[in-house]
Structures are given as structure tokens and as C-alpha cells.
Design an enzyme around this catalytic site. Structure first.
Site, PDB file in Angstrom:
ATOM      1  N   ARG A 104      61.872  11.551 -13.304  1.00  0.00           N
ATOM      2  CA  ARG A 104      62.936  11.428 -12.300  1.00  0.00           C
ATOM      3  C   ARG A 104      63.451   9.989 -12.252  1.00  0.00           C
ATOM      4  NH1 ARG A 104      62.774  10.188  -6.536  1.00  0.00           N
ATOM      5  NH2 ARG A 104      64.248  11.409  -5.289  1.00  0.00           N
ATOM      6  N   GLN A 137      68.279  17.235  -4.024  1.00  0.00           N
ATOM      7  CA  GLN A 137      67.962  16.010  -3.268  1.00  0.00           C
ATOM      8  C   GLN A 137      68.458  14.763  -3.988  1.00  0.00           C
ATOM      9  OE1 GLN A 137      64.812  13.522  -3.832  1.00  0.00           O
ATOM     10  NE2 GLN A 137      63.636  14.180  -2.051  1.00  0.00           N
ATOM     11  N   SER A 169      62.673  10.984   0.579  1.00  0.00           N
ATOM     12  CA  SER A 169      63.105  10.896  -0.810  1.00  0.00           C
ATOM     13  C   SER A 169      61.930  11.160  -1.759  1.00  0.00           C
ATOM     14  CB  SER A 169      63.773   9.539  -1.071  1.00  0.00           C
ATOM     15  OG  SER A 169      64.378   9.497  -2.346  1.00  0.00           O
ATOM     16  N   LEU A 170      61.509  10.165  -2.517  1.00  0.00           N
ATOM     17  CA  LEU A 170      60.345  10.324  -3.391  1.00  0.00           C
ATOM     18  C   LEU A 170      59.143  10.888  -2.637  1.00  0.00           C
ATOM     19  CD1 LEU A 170      58.556   9.639  -5.945  1.00  0.00           C
ATOM     20  CD2 LEU A 170      58.062   7.520  -4.726  1.00  0.00           C
ATOM     21  N   HIS A 200      70.916   9.355  -4.465  1.00  0.00           N
ATOM     22  CA  HIS A 200      71.358  10.400  -3.542  1.00  0.00           C
ATOM     23  C   HIS A 200      72.874  10.520  -3.382  1.00  0.00           C
ATOM     24  CE1 HIS A 200      67.179  11.014  -2.571  1.00  0.00           C
ATOM     25  NE2 HIS A 200      67.054   9.750  -2.231  1.00  0.00           N
ATOM     26  N   GLN A 236      60.479   5.027  -2.057  1.00  0.00           N
ATOM     27  CA  GLN A 236      60.697   3.720  -2.662  1.00  0.00           C
ATOM     28  C   GLN A 236      61.128   2.708  -1.612  1.00  0.00           C
ATOM     29  OE1 GLN A 236      62.841   5.426  -6.486  1.00  0.00           O
ATOM     30  NE2 GLN A 236      62.662   3.218  -6.624  1.00  0.00           N
TER      31      GLN A 236
END
Length: 311
Positions: A116, A249, A91-92, A200, A10
Site C-alpha cells: 500500500r 479508503q 487510516s493505516l 485519501h 502515519q
């Protein structure tokens, strides 16, 4: 020569992304149609036309970025691009890497990251969480600023993006205090980020537990290409560990510096950033300067990256 494919997360999205690539390759539109069927709404229309606020809503951003990265990977293969020795995603982007490595079906991943996004959005009421970028301090100085600012609230380092660039997240007031503490310590810049979710950090723990239930219901295979995961910067060799690292994560720091250094230690000398933007390519200049990084997001950059890998 070893090389790795890396996938952005993102923040790299923009209205109109992949327009040029879609105009030259029907694969892009086909994948967005498949994603739209899963979501029950026209994802390509949001990507192509906006509005920006809609594209930037977490539950839309995540499937949009995953589909974009997977589309670039498929065009890469169609153009004769080689398969990498490793994959990783920020991340994503870790989900994109797992789809491209064959660990997860595209449709399952689209639904997972949509869920998510919703879990993350629902975890903290709007306005109560925040994220900030801290530039020019060591990891230890950022950690100390967070500890000084916490006052019983949550604020912690969550993205170790490059030496001297750390993102923090937590409760809004605590993040504001940490910004002031970082400035007092000598940060070059310390500023709030335009995000609606404190990703996170410990505030995402419940969302991570709920995500673990979703992950348990989805079929995974062992990746055909090893995927270095964010939570611990290693490639796991069993499916339970892959699932566990994906759930963890959500409330653990993204160890991007360690991820890139791990790749470097395993002999990787070139990187290709598959997906919109050049964020990870830029970060790499401050992590491992000897590793050549190439962005791949349109016809020209994909061809250049294919050539860079074959040289």
C-alpha cells in the site's frame, strides 16, 4: 460499560518508539522479527536507530506502525486487558484494527501495508502532491476553500479529524491556493504538512484500484470484534464489503469524527489508543468530551489504561 480500542496511523511514528516496552516484553521484539522476515529487512533496527528519513518513508512507516500497534495489543492481552466491544483505526490504523480483531493475519497485513505504501508513493511523482492542515474552520468552509482554489486541479478535504481540524490534499499548487483561501476565510492556522504523498484524495484512485487487486488475493475472516471503517464510519458484516472499504479508503476521506460519534451512539464511553503517541487521544477531547480516552504505548500507560477500563 462499552469501550473501544483505536489505532493510530502515519504521523505517530518516531525513532525509538516502543523501546521501553520492548525492554520489558519479548513479544515486541518477536513481532518485529516476524515483520522483518516478511519485508526482508530489519524493521526494528530502523525503528530503534533510524535514520528518521527512512522510518518516515511511507512503505516503511506503514508496516512499522502496524507492527507497533499489534505489539501493544498483544502486551495488553498478556497483562489481562479486556477485549473491547469495538475497534477502529485512523487510516493505516484500520489495518491494525483488522489484524487485532482477527480479520487478517499479521504477516499478510505487513505485506499489504508495505505494498500500500509503495502504491501510494508511486501514484504521484515526488513534489507534485501535498497535504495541509486547516484549523479553525467548519467542514463546509474548508470544502468551499478547496472548491474556490481548485482551478481544474485536485484539492479536497481528506481527514475530518475533529471539529475545526480538517486536512486537505491534492496537487501541490492547488493545495497552496486552498491554504490562502482558508486564511482569507479566517482559519486560525493553515499549513503544509511534511508528507510525500497526498493521501485519501482523487489522485490515489489508480492506487486504490491496484490495492483492490492485492486485497482480493489475501484471505480475510469476519472480525471477532466489529471494526468501524474510515470510508463510511460503519462496521461491515461481510468480507467483500470490508475489502471494498479498504480499497476505497485510499481515495476517500477519513471520517474520524463520524467514527467516534458512531461509537458514542452505540454506547461506548471509554477509548484506549493502542500504539505509539497520543494523537487520537488528543483529537477525542474535541470530538466527544464525555468519552474517556487513554493512550497505551509503554508499560506504565498500558497498566493505567487496563485499570481505567476495569474501573
Amino acid at each position: 460499560m462499552k469501550w473501544a480500542c483505536i489505532y493510530p496511523g502515519q504521523g505517530s511514528q518516531s525513532v525509538g518508539m516502543l523501546a521501553e516496552l520492548a525492554g520489558h516484553n519479548s513479544l515486541v521484539g518477536e513481532l518485529f522479527r516476524r515483520a522483518s522476515t516478511v519485508l526482508g529487512q530489519d524493521l526494528w533496527d530502523i525503528v530503534a536507530n533510524g535514520p528518521e528519513e527512512r522510518l518516515n518513508s511511507t512503505e516503511i512507516t506503514q508496516p512499522a506502525m502496524l507492527t507497533a500497534g499489534y505489539a501493544v495489543w498483544n502486551v495488553w492481552l498478556e497483562k489481562g486487558g479486556a477485549r473491547p466491544d469495538f475497534m477502529a483505526g485512523h487510516s493505516l490504523g484500520e489495518y491494525t484494527a483488522l489484524v487485532c480483531s482477527g480479520a487478517l493475519s499479521f504477516e499478510d497485513a505487513v505485506m499489504l501495508v508495505h505494498e500500500r505504501g509503495k502504491l501510494m508513493q508511486n501514484a504521484v511523482p515526488a513534489g507534485q502532491g501535498a497535504m495541509a492542515a486547516i484549523l479553525g474552520l467548519s467542514d463546509e468552509q474548508v470544502q468551499a476553500a478547496c472548491e474556490q482554489a481548485a482551478n481544474g486541479q485536485v484539492v479536497e478535504p481528506v481527514n475530518y479529524n475533529s471539529p475545526g481540524q480538517v486536512v486537505i490534499a491534492g496537487e501541490h499548487d492547488a493545495v497552496e491556493r486552498a491554504i490562502e483561501a482558508a486564511k482569507a476565510t479566517g482559519a486560525k492556522r493553515a499549513m503544509l504538512l511534511a508528507v510525500s504523498v497526498p493521501s485519501h484524495c482523487a489522485l490515489m484512485r489508480e492506487a486504490g484500484d491496484q490495492l483492490a487487486d492485492r486485497l482480493a488475493a489475501v484471505d480475510f475472516s469476519m472480525p471477532e470484534i466489529p471494526v468501524i471503517q474510515n470510508m463510511d464510519a460503519v462496521a461491515h458484516n461481510d468480507i467483500d464489503s470490508i475489502r471494498s472499504a479498504l480499497a476505497g479508503q485510499l481515495y476517500s476521506p477519513v471520517r474520524w469524527v463520524e467514527t467516534i460519534r458512531n461509537l458514542h451512539q452505540q454506547g461506548v464511553s471509554k477509548l484506549v489508543e493502542c500504539g505509539p503517541g497520543k494523537v487520537l487521544t488528543g483529537l477525542n477531547k474535541r470530538i466527544e468530551k464525555t468519552m474517556q480516552a487513554s493512550p497505551a504505548f509503554d508499560s506504565g500507560s498500558i497498566e493505567s489504561a487496563v485499570q481505567a477500563i476495569t474501573e
